[in-house]
Design a protein around this motif. Structure first.
Motif, PDB file in Angstrom:
ATOM      1  N   ASN A  22       0.590  11.400   1.385  1.00  5.21           N
ATOM      2  CA  ASN A  22       0.451  12.556   2.266  1.00  5.21           C
ATOM      3  C   ASN A  22       1.207  13.702   1.624  1.00  5.21           C
ATOM      4  O   ASN A  22       2.431  13.692   1.572  1.00  5.21           O
TER       5      ASN A  22
ATOM      6  N   ASP B 157       1.129   5.153   1.037  1.00  5.62           N
ATOM      7  CA  ASP B 157       0.542   6.239   1.811  1.00  5.62           C
ATOM      8  C   ASP B 157       0.796   7.544   1.073  1.00  5.62           C
ATOM      9  O   ASP B 157       1.933   7.861   0.742  1.00  5.62           O
TER      10      ASP B 157
ATOM     11  N   ASP C 109      -3.814  10.240   3.071  1.00  6.90           N
ATOM     12  CA  ASP C 109      -3.524  10.697   4.423  1.00  6.90           C
ATOM     13  C   ASP C 109      -3.521  12.217   4.422  1.00  6.90           C
ATOM     14  O   ASP C 109      -2.584  12.840   3.923  1.00  6.90           O
ATOM     15  N   SER C 110      -4.575  12.811   4.951  1.00 10.53           N
ATOM     16  CA  SER C 110      -4.721  14.257   4.888  1.00 10.53           C
ATOM     17  C   SER C 110      -5.570  14.751   6.047  1.00 10.53           C
ATOM     18  O   SER C 110      -6.574  14.134   6.391  1.00 10.53           O
TER      19      SER C 110
ATOM     20  N   ASN D 282      -6.705   7.559   5.649  1.00  9.00           N
ATOM     21  CA  ASN D 282      -6.016   7.615   6.932  1.00  9.00           C
ATOM     22  C   ASN D 282      -6.008   9.068   7.389  1.00  9.00           C
ATOM     23  O   ASN D 282      -4.977   9.696   7.461  1.00  9.00           O
ATOM     24  N   SER D 283      -7.174   9.613   7.625  1.00  2.00           N
ATOM     25  CA  SER D 283      -7.296  11.025   7.984  1.00  2.00           C
ATOM     26  C   SER D 283      -8.275  11.227   9.126  1.00  2.00           C
ATOM     27  O   SER D 283      -8.733  12.326   9.354  1.00  2.00           O
TER      28      SER D 283
ATOM     29  N   ILE E  46       0.872  -1.183   0.000  1.00  2.00           N
ATOM     30  CA  ILE E  46       0.000   0.000   0.000  1.00  2.00           C
ATOM     31  C   ILE E  46       0.904   1.227   0.000  1.00  2.00           C
ATOM     32  O   ILE E  46       1.932   1.249   0.669  1.00  2.00           O
TER      33      ILE E  46
ATOM     34  N   LEU F 239      -3.870   2.949  -2.767  1.00  2.00           N
ATOM     35  CA  LEU F 239      -3.397   4.196  -2.180  1.00  2.00           C
ATOM     36  C   LEU F 239      -4.153   4.474  -0.890  1.00  2.00           C
ATOM     37  O   LEU F 239      -5.372   4.323  -0.820  1.00  2.00           O
ATOM     38  N   GLN F 240      -3.408   4.894   0.104  1.00  2.00           N
ATOM     39  CA  GLN F 240      -3.977   5.316   1.382  1.00  2.00           C
ATOM     40  C   GLN F 240      -3.841   6.827   1.452  1.00  2.00           C
ATOM     41  O   GLN F 240      -2.730   7.354   1.520  1.00  2.00           O
TER      42      GLN F 240
END
Length: 110
Positions: free
Chosen positions: A31, A29, A61-62, A81-82, A27, A58-59
């Motif tokens: 950001n 990440d 992250d924001s 992942n936010s 995966i 895609l993860q």
């Protein structure tokens, strides 16, 4: 990475992503948040570019509007992942997660 983000150098991010997947990452990440850049625009550009070179999930992250912008252009089921346990985060991110059918990682109580 910070300098690449400031320059809007998506190719740098692509190089990092390819290196990570070649090293075995399952995966990626994503950001792209820095105070002095347009995070939503950079998230869109980066997500589109990454999906052009890799099939890795895609993860996103924001902590800003980047996750929503990324979800709008993501092809497939994204991972977000936010989210933390704070009500402002829950009220902002969870409706987007529901709207785009994304998975959520990192839910904690603040």
């Amino acid at each position: 990475m910070k300098e690449a983000l400031r320059r809007g150098d998506v190719d740098y991010m692509l190089g990092q992503a390819l290196a990570q997947t070649e090293a075995g990452a399952d995966i990626l990440d994503v950001n792209v948040g820095l105070p002095e850049i347009d995070e939503a625009d950079m998230m869109v550009r980066t997500v589109k570019a990454l999906q052009g070179v890799t099939d890795a999930p895609l993860q996103l992250d924001s902590t800003d509007h980047g996750a929503g912008a990324g979800l709008r252009v993501y092809c497939g089921k994204a991972i977000v992942n936010s989210v933390n346990g704070e009500s402002a985060s829950l009220e902002t991110i969870l409706p987007l997660v529901k709207k785009y059918g994304a998975a959520v990682v990192g839910l904690t109580l603040g």
